[in-house]
Structure formats: C-alpha cells, structure tokens
Design an enzyme around this catalytic site. Structure first.
Site, PDB file in Angstrom:
ATOM      1  N   HIS A 305       0.850  -1.200   0.000  1.00  4.59           N
ATOM      2  CA  HIS A 305       0.000   0.000   0.000  1.00  4.59           C
ATOM      3  C   HIS A 305       0.881   1.243   0.000  1.00  4.59           C
ATOM      4  CE1 HIS A 305      -3.173   2.806   1.178  1.00  4.59           C
ATOM      5  NE2 HIS A 305      -4.013   1.887   0.810  1.00  4.59           N
ATOM      6  N   ASP A 362      -7.933  -5.380  -0.006  1.00  2.21           N
ATOM      7  CA  ASP A 362      -8.378  -6.225  -1.129  1.00  2.21           C
ATOM      8  C   ASP A 362      -7.975  -7.681  -0.990  1.00  2.21           C
ATOM      9  OD1 ASP A 362      -7.569  -3.351  -2.963  1.00  2.21           O
ATOM     10  OD2 ASP A 362      -9.591  -4.136  -2.695  1.00  2.21           O
TER      11      ASP A 362
HETATM   12  C1  SDX Z   1      -6.204   0.111  -2.844  1.00  3.64           C
HETATM   13  O1  SDX Z   1      -4.438   4.608  -1.946  1.00  3.64           O
HETATM   14  C2  SDX Z   1      -5.385   3.981  -1.334  1.00  3.64           C
HETATM   15  O2  SDX Z   1      -5.776   4.323  -0.283  1.00  3.64           O
HETATM   16  C3  SDX Z   1      -5.971   2.790  -2.097  1.00  3.64           C
HETATM   17  C4  SDX Z   1      -6.980   1.944  -1.337  1.00  3.64           C
HETATM   18  C5  SDX Z   1      -8.274   2.702  -1.066  1.00  3.64           C
HETATM   19  O3  SDX Z   1      -9.009   2.306  -0.157  1.00  3.64           O
HETATM   20  O4  SDX Z   1      -8.600   3.635  -1.864  1.00  3.64           O
HETATM   21  O5  SDX Z   1      -6.430   1.509  -0.115  1.00  3.64           O
HETATM   22  C6  SDX Z   1      -7.373   0.714  -2.149  1.00  3.64           C
HETATM   23  O6  SDX Z   1      -5.946   0.461  -3.964  1.00  3.64           O
HETATM   24  C7  SDX Z   1      -5.343  -0.889  -2.102  1.00  3.64           C
HETATM   25  C8  SDX Z   1      -4.113  -1.363  -2.942  1.00  3.64           C
HETATM   26  C9  SDX Z   1      -4.598  -2.440  -3.907  1.00  3.64           C
HETATM   27  N1  SDX Z   1      -3.548  -2.795  -4.868  1.00  3.64           N
HETATM   28  C10 SDX Z   1      -2.906  -3.969  -4.819  1.00  3.64           C
HETATM   29  O7  SDX Z   1      -3.060  -4.800  -3.908  1.00  3.64           O
HETATM   30  C11 SDX Z   1      -1.968  -4.228  -5.993  1.00  3.64           C
HETATM   31  C12 SDX Z   1      -0.634  -4.780  -5.476  1.00  3.64           C
HETATM   32  N2  SDX Z   1       0.045  -3.710  -4.715  1.00  3.64           N
HETATM   33  C13 SDX Z   1       1.005  -2.916  -5.449  1.00  3.64           C
HETATM   34  O8  SDX Z   1       0.818  -2.751  -6.799  1.00  3.64           O
HETATM   35  C14 SDX Z   1       1.478  -1.706  -4.655  1.00  3.64           C
HETATM   36  O9  SDX Z   1       1.759  -2.127  -3.373  1.00  3.64           O
HETATM   37  C15 SDX Z   1       0.592  -0.463  -4.600  1.00  3.64           C
HETATM   38  C16 SDX Z   1       0.200  -0.005  -5.947  1.00  3.64           C
HETATM   39  C17 SDX Z   1      -0.625  -0.747  -3.787  1.00  3.64           C
HETATM   40  C18 SDX Z   1       1.384   0.641  -3.902  1.00  3.64           C
HETATM   41  O10 SDX Z   1       2.448   0.931  -4.725  1.00  3.64           O
HETATM   42  P1  SDX Z   1       3.519   2.102  -4.366  1.00  3.64           P
HETATM   43  O11 SDX Z   1       3.193   2.769  -3.095  1.00  3.64           O
HETATM   44  O12 SDX Z   1       3.675   2.963  -5.560  1.00  3.64           O
HETATM   45  O13 SDX Z   1       4.791   1.290  -4.075  1.00  3.64           O
HETATM   46  P2  SDX Z   1       5.777   0.759  -5.176  1.00  3.64           P
HETATM   47  O14 SDX Z   1       5.009   0.220  -6.361  1.00  3.64           O
HETATM   48  O15 SDX Z   1       6.783   1.813  -5.433  1.00  3.64           O
HETATM   49  O16 SDX Z   1       6.421  -0.495  -4.423  1.00  3.64           O
HETATM   50  C19 SDX Z   1       7.466  -0.279  -3.488  1.00  3.64           C
HETATM   51  C20 SDX Z   1       8.318  -1.528  -3.597  1.00  3.64           C
HETATM   52  C21 SDX Z   1       8.701  -1.859  -5.034  1.00  3.64           C
HETATM   53  O17 SDX Z   1       9.930  -2.547  -4.998  1.00  3.64           O
HETATM   54  P3  SDX Z   1      11.307  -1.682  -5.356  1.00  3.64           P
HETATM   55  O18 SDX Z   1      11.119  -1.148  -6.766  1.00  3.64           O
HETATM   56  O19 SDX Z   1      11.369  -0.589  -4.306  1.00  3.64           O
HETATM   57  O20 SDX Z   1      12.409  -2.696  -5.261  1.00  3.64           O
HETATM   58  O21 SDX Z   1       7.565  -2.676  -3.129  1.00  3.64           O
HETATM   59  C22 SDX Z   1       7.381  -3.586  -4.219  1.00  3.64           C
HETATM   60  C23 SDX Z   1       7.647  -2.830  -5.489  1.00  3.64           C
HETATM   61  O22 SDX Z   1       8.123  -3.715  -6.497  1.00  3.64           O
HETATM   62  N3  SDX Z   1       5.980  -4.019  -4.137  1.00  3.64           N
HETATM   63  C24 SDX Z   1       5.572  -5.266  -4.287  1.00  3.64           C
HETATM   64  C25 SDX Z   1       4.182  -5.223  -4.089  1.00  3.64           C
HETATM   65  N4  SDX Z   1       3.804  -3.967  -3.833  1.00  3.64           N
HETATM   66  C26 SDX Z   1       4.929  -3.230  -3.864  1.00  3.64           C
HETATM   67  N5  SDX Z   1       6.230  -6.403  -4.569  1.00  3.64           N
HETATM   68  C27 SDX Z   1       5.464  -7.524  -4.655  1.00  3.64           C
HETATM   69  N6  SDX Z   1       4.123  -7.575  -4.477  1.00  3.64           N
HETATM   70  C28 SDX Z   1       3.445  -6.424  -4.185  1.00  3.64           C
HETATM   71  N7  SDX Z   1       2.130  -6.465  -3.998  1.00  3.64           N
END
Ligand code: SDX
Length: 427
Positions: A305, A362
């Site tokens: 998140h 989720d």
């Molecule tokens: C919702 O914003 C809100 O409040 C949203 C929400 C709401 O109520 O409105 O809470 C609802 O959207 C919840 C999130 C649902 N999405 C997912 O579950 C999809 C999987 N999660 C990711 O795509 C990710 O965690 C996000 C999109 C939720 C957050 O992404 P960020 O904050 O932009 O973080 P990032 O993509 O920069 O990740 C940071 C690091 C990265 O690694 P590095 O490049 O630093 O080495 O963490 C890794 C990412 O690769 N990473 C994951 C991961 N999520 C982040 N690695 C594996 N699996 C994951 N799920």
C-alpha cells in the site's frame, strides 16, 4: 515543527510557511514557489504531496490507523452501519436517531432509477465487464438528472449526493442481473440499504427473497470498510474532475474508471484470481519468488500500500468477517487457507518485511464476496458502490473549499527543443 521551510535556489534564500493539521504530517506551503523561483517541485505519483486540506479521513500508515471524522474504522465496522457512516462522512458528526431515520428514508426514496436508464444496459453485450457498464451508466446519469447538476447550488449538491449514494446499489445490481440474463428487480423500500441491494442482486421475480441478516451485516460492514480512504487515486480523480466544475455524476464516473485499475480497486478481483491461480498451498513459494523477482511483473495482489507500512486495519476486520460468513453459510473455501498461508509466509519473508508490504483491504475481500455469491467481475463494482459515499463527501468538501481552484499540474519537459517544420518532400 519549524514555522518555515528554508530553500536556497539560484542564489536566493527563500522561506515557505509550514502548516500543521490537527494530527499527521505538517505541510510546506509552496504555492508561491514557481512565481519566486521559476522552478516546479517534482513528485510523480504524489508520494510527498498534499493536494488539499480535508476533515474527512485520517490515515497513519506506520501505525495502521484509519479514522473517519475521528472515529476508528474498527469501532465503526463493529458498531455502526453503512448509512450512519455515510451520514458521518457527509455531515461531520454521528447522527442522532431522528437524523439517521430521516437520512435513511431520504436515501431509500432515491433508490429507483429513471425507467429509460434500463435501456442503456441493452446496448452492452451480455458479457460486458460490470465495471464497463457502471462507468457508462453512472456517466449517463447526468443526462437524466439535469435538475441537480448546478454545483454552485447547495440544495442541488445535496440532491445529487443523495441520488448518487441511493442509486449505486440499484445500478450495480442491474449490471449483475444484465450479465446473468435475469430481469432487473425494482428496489424494495421496506428493506435496509444493504438488504435492498442483496435482494436486487440475488432475488428473482419468481419467488420471495429472504435477506439473511448475517450476510446483510457482513455486506454492510464490507461497505463501511470501503467507504472512504483519504486522497487515494480514484478520490483524487473525482476531486480533479470536480475542480473543473464538471457535474457530480460525471465526476463519480471518472472515479469509477480510475478505481477499476488492478493497482487500485481492481485488486480485489485480481487478488482472488491470483489465489485461484496459486490453487494450493504447495505452490505458494513459486509465487512468492515471482513477486520478489525484479524481472517478473507479477505482484502479490492485495498486498502492499502507498500509505500503510503496517497491517491495513481494514484487512484485519475483513479476515474476521470471512470467518463469520463461513460459519453462517457453513462453507469453507480452500482459497481462504491459501490466503492465510500466503500471508504467513510473506510476512516472514525479508523482502516483504523490509519493503513493509502487508495485506491490504483487497486481500481477503474476494474470498467473502465469492462465498456470498458474487462473481469475481462484480468485486470492484461493490468497491465502487461503497466508495461512492467517500467520493461524494470529498467532492462536496472540494467544492466548498475556499482554497480550491482548477487542478493543473505542470511537468519537467525533456522533449525536443524548438525546431522548424520539414516538408514531406524533404524528409
Ligand atoms: C487500494 O491509496 C489507497 O488508499 C488505495 C486503497 C483505497 O481504499 O482507496 O487503499 C485501495 O488500492 C489498495 C491497494 C490495492 N492494490 C494492490 O493490492 C496491488 C498490489 N500492490 C502494489 O501494486 C502496490 O503495493 C501499490 C500499488 C498498492 C502501492 O504501490 P507504491 O506505493 O507505488 O509502491 P511501489 O510500487 O513503489 O512499491 C514499493 C516496492 C517496489 O519494490 P522496489 O522497486 O522498491 O524494489 O515494493 C514492491 C515494489 O516492487 N511491491 C511489491 C508489491 N507492492 C509493492 N512487490 C510484490 N508484491 C506487491 N504487492
């Protein structure tokens, strides 16, 4: 906190005021930065940017705290109702019995949609994704409710807000009915907001539909968990659309479109599809490895998140609700066990621990929604149904914010410098 932030740029020493809220991080007011420095800040994804002031929802990502108008989500989920939370978000205080009764009756009396709206569905293929239908039909509402599109008239803003909150369950149920080829059911004003939605979704004209009170309570709690969440992507979309003066129906349709993305509200559908693909606990290590592999685009859906660097408090309630629904329906789902083991393994893996990746709202929702009988394609529709309350409350707050102006970010341009046109014959 200091009362000013100092910046030294192009030989100038500048100061910018620091503003404090009631709780949470201070903000540096940089509204004069460009005029004074000819430079922009750079923050793709807005990881360090406050876009507005708000009194609605507060999140502490490190502590895993979520408050709606100061009330913790865990207490609201356990003790409140979705209609009461809707009133709280819209009005700022918990209602007394009369206020709640009046609000509930007002919403109930707006649940029907214009009869012509039903013909909109006929234009879609039966296999259209319900989110595609929702985007189209909600956007079309502005064609039916002209009498509540003047955003500068407080009375029309209230009516449009009530219409959107009241009609989303009806439209969501219609999207589901259309996809399974069953007739639409009209709302039944004798039922609760959530009971009415369950009946319109799972009832048929051929026989009476009995609302299961345990499922009704679980669904209402799931709606509470999804009601609002600060300045997330879809809420920011609604605010940006609203900042141009677009009518509320168009703004909510824009929010629905943004929510659909798998990185956002579409993650509940993607998370259950992921659990289905994993299938059995013995395949979890393969998927954990893929999630950690930089060269593999696969991510654990329902994990991680932007704000929560601790357990999403909504996921805690969601997991508890799974157990309640399973006990009531006397069902089990091997995918729930896969989810529990996946969580256990991930939370003990250095990759997820170091990156502070925890289950979010989720991760478990799909298991419950599937047990209640919703197809996976309806999961984000349910998220949109509930989030309409937050979108509407945030839209109203934005419209009445004296600081509000049309949202218009700038950029760091790194394209070609000016050059002259070359006629085709010379290329
Ligand atoms: C919702 O914003 C809100 O409040 C949203 C929400 C709401 O109520 O409105 O809470 C609802 O959207 C919840 C999130 C649902 N999405 C997912 O579950 C999809 C999987 N999660 C990711 O795509 C990710 O965690 C996000 C999109 C939720 C957050 O992404 P960020 O904050 O932009 O973080 P990032 O993509 O920069 O990740 C940071 C690091 C990265 O690694 P590095 O490049 O630093 O080495 O963490 C890794 C990412 O690769 N990473 C994951 C991961 N999520 C982040 N690695 C594996 N699996 C994951 N799920």
């Amino acid at each position: 906190m200091t009362d000013a932030a100092k910046l030294s740029l192009t030989g100038k020493e500048l100061e910018y005021p620091v503003m404090s809220g009631t709780i949470g991080p201070d903000v540096i007011d940089i509204r004069k930065l460009y005029a004074q420095t000819d430079a922009f800040t750079y923050d793709p994804g807005f990881t360090s940017t406050a876009s507005c002031q708000s009194k609605l929802t507060y999140i502490d990502g490190d502590q895993g705290i979520l408050l709606h108008r100061g009330y913790p989500i865990g207490e609201l989920a356990e003790q409140s109702s979705f209609m009461e939370v809707a009133y709280l978000l819209l009005n700022g205080e918990l209602p007394d019995a009369d206020q709640l009764g009046t609000f509930d009756r007002t919403i109930t009396r707006h649940t029907m949609v214009h009869e012509q709206l039903a013909t909109f569905f006929r234009g879609f293929r039966r296999d259209a994704h319900p989110m595609a239908i929702l985007c189209g039909v909600v956007g079309a509402l502005s064609a039916f409710y002209h009498d509540s599109t003047d955003i500068h008239d407080p009375a029309q803003r209230v009516i449009a807000s009530h219409r959107l909150i009241a009609k989303m369950p009806t439209i969501a149920a219609m999207a589901y009915k259309y996809s399974v080829g069953q007739p639409f059911l009209y709302p039944d004003n004798s039922l609760s907001y959530t009971g009415n939605f369950l009946r319109m979704t799972f009832g048929v004209p051929a026989e009476p539909y009995e609302v299961n009170p345990v499922i009704e309570r679980a669904m209402d709690r799931i709606f509470i968990l999804h009601a609002d969440h600060e300045q997330n992507a879809s809420t920011s979309t609604v605010r940006l659309a609203g900042s141009s003066g677009a009518n509320p129906f168009a703004c909510i349709a824009a929010g629905i479109a943004c929510l659909w993305g798998p990185a956002h509200g579409g993650a509940n559908e993607a998370a259950l599809n992921m659990l289905r693909e994993i299938g059995t606990p013995d395949r979890i290590p393969e998927y954990i490895a893929r999630a950690k592999d930089k060269n593999d685009p696969f991510r654990l859906m329902g994990f991680g998140h932007r704000v929560y660097k601790n357990y999403d408090p909504r996921a805690t309630v969601m997991q508890k609700t799974v157990r309640e629904v399973f006990a009531e329906l006397k069902v089990t789902d091997p995918l729930f066990d896969v989810a529990l083991q996946l969580e256990e393994i991930a939370l003990n893996d250095p990759y997820f621990v170091e990156k502070k990746l925890f289950p979010n709202v989720d991760f478990y929702s799909g298991v419950i929604l599937s047990a209640i009988g919703f197809p996976t394609s309806m999961f984000t529709v349910l998220f949109a149904l509930a989030r309409t309350v937050g979108w509407v409350a945030q839209w109203n707050e934005m419209i009445t914010d004296p600081d509000q102006k049309i949202g218009r970010p700038r950029q760091l341009y790194n394209g070609p410098t000016q050059r002259s046109y070359v006629p085709l014959t010379e290329r």
